[in-house]
Design a protein around this motif. Structure first.
Motif, PDB file in Angstrom:
ATOM      1  N   ARG A   1       0.834  -1.202   0.000  1.00 33.44           N
ATOM      2  CA  ARG A   1       0.000   0.000   0.000  1.00 33.44           C
ATOM      3  C   ARG A   1       0.872   1.257   0.000  1.00 33.44           C
ATOM      4  O   ARG A   1       1.926   1.288   0.620  1.00 33.44           O
ATOM      5  CB  ARG A   1      -0.904  -0.020   1.232  1.00 33.44           C
ATOM      6  N   GLU A   2       0.350   2.287  -0.646  1.00 26.20           N
ATOM      7  CA  GLU A   2       1.124   3.503  -0.826  1.00 26.20           C
ATOM      8  C   GLU A   2       0.376   4.727  -0.310  1.00 26.20           C
ATOM      9  O   GLU A   2      -0.841   4.839  -0.462  1.00 26.20           O
ATOM     10  CB  GLU A   2       1.425   3.678  -2.316  1.00 26.20           C
ATOM     11  N   ALA A   3       1.139   5.643   0.283  1.00 25.51           N
ATOM     12  CA  ALA A   3       0.620   6.959   0.647  1.00 25.51           C
ATOM     13  C   ALA A   3       1.385   8.010  -0.146  1.00 25.51           C
ATOM     14  O   ALA A   3       2.494   7.756  -0.624  1.00 25.51           O
ATOM     15  CB  ALA A   3       0.786   7.209   2.143  1.00 25.51           C
TER      16      ALA A   3
ATOM     17  N   CYS B   1       3.915  12.984   6.745  1.00 24.23           N
ATOM     18  CA  CYS B   1       4.516  11.667   6.498  1.00 24.23           C
ATOM     19  C   CYS B   1       4.876  10.970   7.806  1.00 24.23           C
ATOM     20  O   CYS B   1       4.746   9.744   7.923  1.00 24.23           O
ATOM     21  CB  CYS B   1       5.753  11.815   5.622  1.00 24.23           C
ATOM     22  N   ALA B   2       5.339  11.749   8.769  1.00 27.81           N
ATOM     23  CA  ALA B   2       5.658  11.175  10.075  1.00 27.81           C
ATOM     24  C   ALA B   2       4.403  10.596  10.724  1.00 27.81           C
ATOM     25  O   ALA B   2       4.442   9.527  11.352  1.00 27.81           O
ATOM     26  CB  ALA B   2       6.282  12.235  10.977  1.00 27.81           C
TER      27      ALA B   2
ATOM     28  N   ILE C   1       5.876   5.562   0.956  1.00 28.58           N
ATOM     29  CA  ILE C   1       5.418   6.942   0.796  1.00 28.58           C
ATOM     30  C   ILE C   1       6.051   7.504  -0.467  1.00 28.58           C
ATOM     31  O   ILE C   1       7.262   7.399  -0.681  1.00 28.58           O
ATOM     32  CB  ILE C   1       5.802   7.803   2.013  1.00 28.58           C
ATOM     33  N   CYS C   2       5.225   8.103  -1.330  1.00 25.93           N
ATOM     34  CA  CYS C   2       5.685   8.649  -2.604  1.00 25.93           C
ATOM     35  C   CYS C   2       5.885  10.156  -2.531  1.00 25.93           C
ATOM     36  O   CYS C   2       5.007  10.883  -2.083  1.00 25.93           O
ATOM     37  CB  CYS C   2       4.673   8.325  -3.705  1.00 25.93           C
ATOM     38  N   VAL C   3       7.052  10.592  -2.988  1.00 27.56           N
ATOM     39  CA  VAL C   3       7.321  12.011  -3.225  1.00 27.56           C
ATOM     40  C   VAL C   3       7.457  12.176  -4.735  1.00 27.56           C
ATOM     41  O   VAL C   3       8.335  11.572  -5.351  1.00 27.56           O
ATOM     42  CB  VAL C   3       8.603  12.474  -2.528  1.00 27.56           C
TER      43      VAL C   3
ATOM     44  N   ASP D   1      14.687  13.006   6.438  1.00 23.38           N
ATOM     45  CA  ASP D   1      15.308  13.398   7.705  1.00 23.38           C
ATOM     46  C   ASP D   1      14.311  13.323   8.857  1.00 23.38           C
ATOM     47  O   ASP D   1      14.678  12.915   9.978  1.00 23.38           O
ATOM     48  CB  ASP D   1      15.882  14.808   7.592  1.00 23.38           C
ATOM     49  N   ARG D   2      13.062  13.688   8.579  1.00 21.33           N
ATOM     50  CA  ARG D   2      12.053  13.630   9.645  1.00 21.33           C
ATOM     51  C   ARG D   2      11.771  12.191  10.044  1.00 21.33           C
ATOM     52  O   ARG D   2      11.667  11.870  11.252  1.00 21.33           O
ATOM     53  CB  ARG D   2      10.768  14.307   9.166  1.00 21.33           C
ATOM     54  N   LEU D   3      11.651  11.297   9.084  1.00 21.26           N
ATOM     55  CA  LEU D   3      11.387   9.891   9.399  1.00 21.26           C
ATOM     56  C   LEU D   3      12.558   9.273  10.149  1.00 21.26           C
ATOM     57  O   LEU D   3      12.370   8.560  11.144  1.00 21.26           O
ATOM     58  CB  LEU D   3      11.091   9.109   8.120  1.00 21.26           C
ATOM     59  N   ARG D   4      13.762   9.547   9.675  1.00 15.16           N
ATOM     60  CA  ARG D   4      14.937   9.028  10.384  1.00 15.16           C
ATOM     61  C   ARG D   4      15.012   9.589  11.796  1.00 15.16           C
ATOM     62  O   ARG D   4      15.402   8.878  12.739  1.00 15.16           O
ATOM     63  CB  ARG D   4      16.204   9.383   9.609  1.00 15.16           C
ATOM     64  N   GLY D   5      14.644  10.851  11.948  1.00 21.20           N
ATOM     65  CA  GLY D   5      14.666  11.474  13.271  1.00 21.20           C
ATOM     66  C   GLY D   5      13.698  10.825  14.236  1.00 21.20           C
ATOM     67  O   GLY D   5      13.885  10.902  15.459  1.00 21.20           O
TER      68      GLY D   5
END
Length: 252
Positions: free
Chosen positions: A160-162, A194-195, A218-220, A236-240
């Motif tokens: 599934r994709e967001a 996204c977070a 998640i698609c950009v 960076d936010r997800l890794r954070g």
């Protein structure tokens, strides 16, 4: 969580997006197959860079619509659509193979992506194409779509994709691009959304109502203004948050 982007969408002297920069950020590459965008040189270059970076390669299949960038619905016969999809996967597979990678998954593009959310006949045609070409391929699509329902029923691996930078209706579908506010541009707001998706928390639909979007990726969009900055901010936010980024379908 996987982070994907649409790549290889330049054509000849017409350049779109920054594939090299995005391939240093994302974990999966939805590579155009020449029907809506991309030529052999552009596609091969994207595959080579993906192979070097360990980015999974997916076939971004579409209607045969170069002038419209694949964003116009085409009422194509199911058998013809199946053949078109097989053709596109095969073309990309050849270029991927000589660069040291392979096609790992299939993600429809543009109008085809949106059509097969509800268009059962065309969704079945795309599922048939994937199964006939290689039933080991994963498929990526909108949660709750006919495309994923039929793919799962056919025994394909479904993911599934967001969308990071697209507005959602309260029903969980994408707001049409022609409508105001359909595409988001603020990197920090996109990263925050996204977070929330990655954490399983609800986001805000276009009418302000809460919406939970379940996603493995998640698609950009690579053709959005500021796409590289948006992708960097999301990464960076997800890794954070301690979220490990990795390809949902395995590395190339």
């Amino acid at each position: 969580m996987d982070l994907n982007s649409d790549l290889a969408e330049s054509f000849g002297r017409w350049e779109l997006g920054d594939d090299d920069a995005l391939l240093d950020i994302v974990t999966s590459a939805n590579v155009a197959c020449g029907y809506h965008a991309g030529d052999a040189t552009v596609i091969r270059r994207a595959c080579a860079r993906a192979a070097t970076n360990g980015v999974a390669v997916g076939a971004q299949v579409a209607y045969r619509d170069l002038p419209g960038f694949g964003r116009r619905f085409i009422d194509v016969a199911p058998a013809e659509l199946t053949n078109d999809i097989v053709y596109q996967i095969g073309a990309l597979a050849g270029l991927a193979a000589i660069t040291g990678t392979r096609v790992s998954y299939v993600k429809p593009h543009g109008a085809l992506y949106n059509a097969i959310v509800t268009h059962t006949e065309q969704a079945a045609a795309v599922v048939e194409a994937v199964g006939e070409y290689d039933d080991r391929l994963a498929v990526l699509g909108l949660p709750g779509s006919e495309w994923l329902r039929l793919a799962e029923r056919a025994g394909l691996r479904v993911h599934r994709e967001a969308f990071a930078d697209r507005a959602y209706t309260p029903e969980g579908t994408l707001v049409p691009r022609r409508e105001s506010g359909a595409v988001l541009h603020d990197p920090d707001a996109i990263a925050e959304r996204c977070a929330r998706i990655a954490a399983g928390d609800p986001i805000e639909a276009v009418d302000g109502s809460p919406l939970t979007v379940q996603a493995d990726s998640i698609c950009v969009h690579g053709d959005s203004p500021g796409a590289v900055r948006i992708a960097e901010t999301v990464r960076d936010r997800l890794r954070g948050q301690g979220i490990r980024l990795r390809p949902f379908a395995g590395e190339g």
